[in-house]
Design a protein around this motif. Sequence first.
Motif, mmCIF file in Angstrom:
data_model
loop_
_atom_site.group_PDB
_atom_site.id
_atom_site.type_symbol
_atom_site.label_atom_id
_atom_site.label_comp_id
_atom_site.label_asym_id
_atom_site.label_seq_id
_atom_site.Cartn_x
_atom_site.Cartn_y
_atom_site.Cartn_z
ATOM 1 N N GLY A 49 43.830 26.948 28.255
ATOM 2 C CA GLY A 49 45.105 27.284 28.880
ATOM 3 C C GLY A 49 45.248 28.758 29.210
ATOM 4 O O GLY A 49 46.131 29.137 29.976
ATOM 5 N N ALA A 50 44.365 29.615 28.653
ATOM 6 C CA ALA A 50 44.507 31.047 28.894
ATOM 7 C C ALA A 50 44.368 31.367 30.384
ATOM 8 O O ALA A 50 45.191 32.098 30.954
ATOM 9 C CB ALA A 50 43.465 31.815 28.084
ATOM 10 N N ILE A 51 43.357 30.793 30.998
ATOM 11 C CA ILE A 51 43.121 31.121 32.414
ATOM 12 C C ILE A 51 44.245 30.546 33.281
ATOM 13 O O ILE A 51 44.805 31.230 34.137
ATOM 14 C CB ILE A 51 41.733 30.620 32.863
ATOM 15 N N ALA A 52 44.606 29.295 33.009
ATOM 16 C CA ALA A 52 45.657 28.659 33.806
ATOM 17 C C ALA A 52 46.974 29.441 33.701
ATOM 18 O O ALA A 52 47.654 29.673 34.697
ATOM 19 C CB ALA A 52 45.858 27.216 33.346
ATOM 20 N N LEU A 53 47.298 29.902 32.479
ATOM 21 C CA LEU A 53 48.547 30.645 32.285
ATOM 22 C C LEU A 53 48.488 32.028 32.928
ATOM 23 O O LEU A 53 49.396 32.428 33.648
ATOM 24 C CB LEU A 53 48.805 30.843 30.796
ATOM 25 N N GLY A 54 47.399 32.733 32.655
ATOM 26 C CA GLY A 54 47.267 34.109 33.137
ATOM 27 C C GLY A 54 47.204 34.168 34.656
ATOM 28 O O GLY A 54 47.748 35.091 35.274
ATOM 29 N N ARG A 98 48.668 32.272 36.797
ATOM 30 C CA ARG A 98 49.989 32.122 37.394
ATOM 31 C C ARG A 98 50.787 33.423 37.300
ATOM 32 O O ARG A 98 51.613 33.713 38.137
ATOM 33 C CB ARG A 98 50.766 31.006 36.690
ATOM 34 N N HIS A 99 50.516 34.212 36.263
ATOM 35 C CA HIS A 99 51.253 35.459 36.110
ATOM 36 C C HIS A 99 50.677 36.570 36.958
ATOM 37 O O HIS A 99 51.393 37.354 37.542
ATOM 38 C CB HIS A 99 51.252 35.894 34.635
ATOM 39 N N LEU A 100 49.344 36.634 36.999
ATOM 40 C CA LEU A 100 48.698 37.761 37.669
ATOM 41 C C LEU A 100 48.485 37.533 39.152
ATOM 42 O O LEU A 100 48.550 38.458 39.948
ATOM 43 C CB LEU A 100 47.330 38.040 37.023
ATOM 44 N N MET A 101 48.141 36.324 39.519
ATOM 45 C CA MET A 101 47.798 36.071 40.928
ATOM 46 C C MET A 101 48.202 34.654 41.337
ATOM 47 O O MET A 101 47.340 33.797 41.557
ATOM 48 C CB MET A 101 46.303 36.315 41.156
ATOM 49 N N PRO A 102 49.522 34.449 41.403
ATOM 50 C CA PRO A 102 50.031 33.104 41.667
ATOM 51 C C PRO A 102 49.489 32.466 42.943
ATOM 52 O O PRO A 102 49.404 31.246 43.034
ATOM 53 C CB PRO A 102 51.552 33.304 41.730
ATOM 54 N N GLU A 103 49.092 33.310 43.907
ATOM 55 C CA GLU A 103 48.644 32.753 45.189
ATOM 56 C C GLU A 103 47.172 32.347 45.173
ATOM 57 O O GLU A 103 46.707 31.624 46.038
ATOM 58 C CB GLU A 103 48.832 33.775 46.333
ATOM 59 N N ARG A 104 46.433 32.860 44.199
ATOM 60 C CA ARG A 104 44.974 32.707 44.218
ATOM 61 C C ARG A 104 44.583 31.280 43.844
ATOM 62 O O ARG A 104 44.905 30.804 42.758
ATOM 63 C CB ARG A 104 44.382 33.696 43.200
ATOM 64 N N ALA A 138 42.549 36.934 34.088
ATOM 65 C CA ALA A 138 43.587 35.918 33.842
ATOM 66 C C ALA A 138 43.553 35.483 32.383
ATOM 67 O O ALA A 138 44.596 35.324 31.745
ATOM 68 C CB ALA A 138 43.369 34.726 34.763
ATOM 69 N N ALA A 139 42.347 35.319 31.843
ATOM 70 C CA ALA A 139 42.216 34.898 30.444
ATOM 71 C C ALA A 139 42.830 35.941 29.523
ATOM 72 O O ALA A 139 43.508 35.603 28.546
ATOM 73 C CB ALA A 139 40.747 34.690 30.097
ATOM 74 N N ALA A 140 42.606 37.227 29.840
ATOM 75 C CA ALA A 140 43.132 38.304 28.999
ATOM 76 C C ALA A 140 44.654 38.265 28.967
ATOM 77 O O ALA A 140 45.278 38.419 27.916
ATOM 78 C CB ALA A 140 42.635 39.654 29.510
ATOM 79 N N ALA A 141 45.255 38.054 30.133
ATOM 80 C CA ALA A 141 46.721 38.009 30.199
ATOM 81 C C ALA A 141 47.250 36.707 29.597
ATOM 82 O O ALA A 141 48.258 36.701 28.893
ATOM 83 C CB ALA A 141 47.178 38.146 31.645
ATOM 84 N N GLY A 142 46.552 35.623 29.874
ATOM 85 C CA GLY A 142 47.037 34.312 29.424
ATOM 86 C C GLY A 142 46.877 34.092 27.934
ATOM 87 O O GLY A 142 47.692 33.420 27.307
ATOM 88 N N GLN A 143 45.833 34.664 27.343
ATOM 89 C CA GLN A 143 45.559 34.416 25.927
ATOM 90 C C GLN A 143 46.699 34.908 25.034
ATOM 91 O O GLN A 143 47.019 34.302 24.028
ATOM 92 C CB GLN A 143 44.217 35.070 25.534
#
Length: 382
Positions: free
Chosen positions: A67-72, A74-80, A91-96
């Motif tokens: 879930g770290a990548i999926a969560l991160g 959406r926060h960092l690059m919702p369009e990507r 994304a993993a760093a932010a999502g974790q």
Amino acid sequence: MTKAKRSSGPTRSRGLTATRRLVVKIGSALLVDEASGTIRRDWLDSLADDVARCRARGQEVLLVSSGAIALGRRHLMPERRSPKLEEKQAAAAAGQILLAHAYQESLARHGITVAQILLTLSDTEERRRHLNARNALQTLLRLGSVPVINENDTVATEEIRFGDNDRLAARVAQMVSADTLVLLSDIDGFYTTDPRRDPGATLIPEVTEITPEIEAMAGQARLGHSSGGMVTKLQAAKIALASGCRMAVTDGTCEHPLAALEEGARCTWFLPSSEPRSARKRWIAGSLNPMGVITVDDGALKALANGKSLLPAGVTAVEGTFERGDAVVVRDRRQREVAHGLSAYAAVDARRIMGHKSHEIETLLGYRGRDEMIHRDDLVLS
Ligand code: GLU
């Protein structure tokens, strides 16, 4: 002939209640709401309730959560839509952080302490790191916490990634000699063909051996957020079965997914032929290349025969060059082989502490290692 059985049996639902040490893998699709990209808190709270119930009846629980990548993302690059490796790492760093925080809050409702462990493939494969990770996990369990584990996605490059948490969860189960692994997925079990494409697909309730036919059934299904389909689930099953750990694949989308499994929810159980303890002992006895010889006195010999650990006090000689965790042969004073085991000390340290009482270890070595030279769990009599 496949070894899969299609009839249901009472042993499967007992799988969870009879468990001593349980690893639960949570897929991203369960934890992260597809539309909003946020954590499904009610669902997570219901899982935490299940975990608390398991612990209240004396079971140890470890969670492997995606879930770290999926969560991160959406926060960092919702369009990507299809992020590159370095973007996934970011994304993993932010999502974790979000992920760990959510687990901490949900389990704190039950007064349970959460500990985060991030692992890479090499942490489970390289002996020294494997031992460190295993010791840390075992200590966390002993201290009553619930480890929440994920792949260390920010430092894992494509080549050294597990890439999927199904296999990571199986490696964790193997590492801590868990007896049950539950993969909570968005599909309710293992099917003969892909159930989304073939209405004739049948769920196989029980698998006792991964035959080529079973492998052929797995196909390449990729579901929702999940990075692994049935192929990675089968790879996980192989690791689990070889370690004597039973494994269930079940649909975890409902609330209280572990309670549902206990109450007989649809699932596939992969059942090993032996218990984790005996699987590990077989591995120690058979497949290892001994790196040294430890000779013991008659007192130690007697203790070993009575199922005790080998203490440094009973060791009279250490030969060979080995590291902590390496396999060694144990011999008696007539040089007859009496056991195989994994040494808790490297040869240099073992030579320094042999013949000494365990309480002297710290003074002799400058650190406090294990009291035993070879713990009885790591010892098999010849
Ligand atoms: N480690 C990845 C994450 O937390 C997930 C891998 C998987 O879903 O199998 O996002």
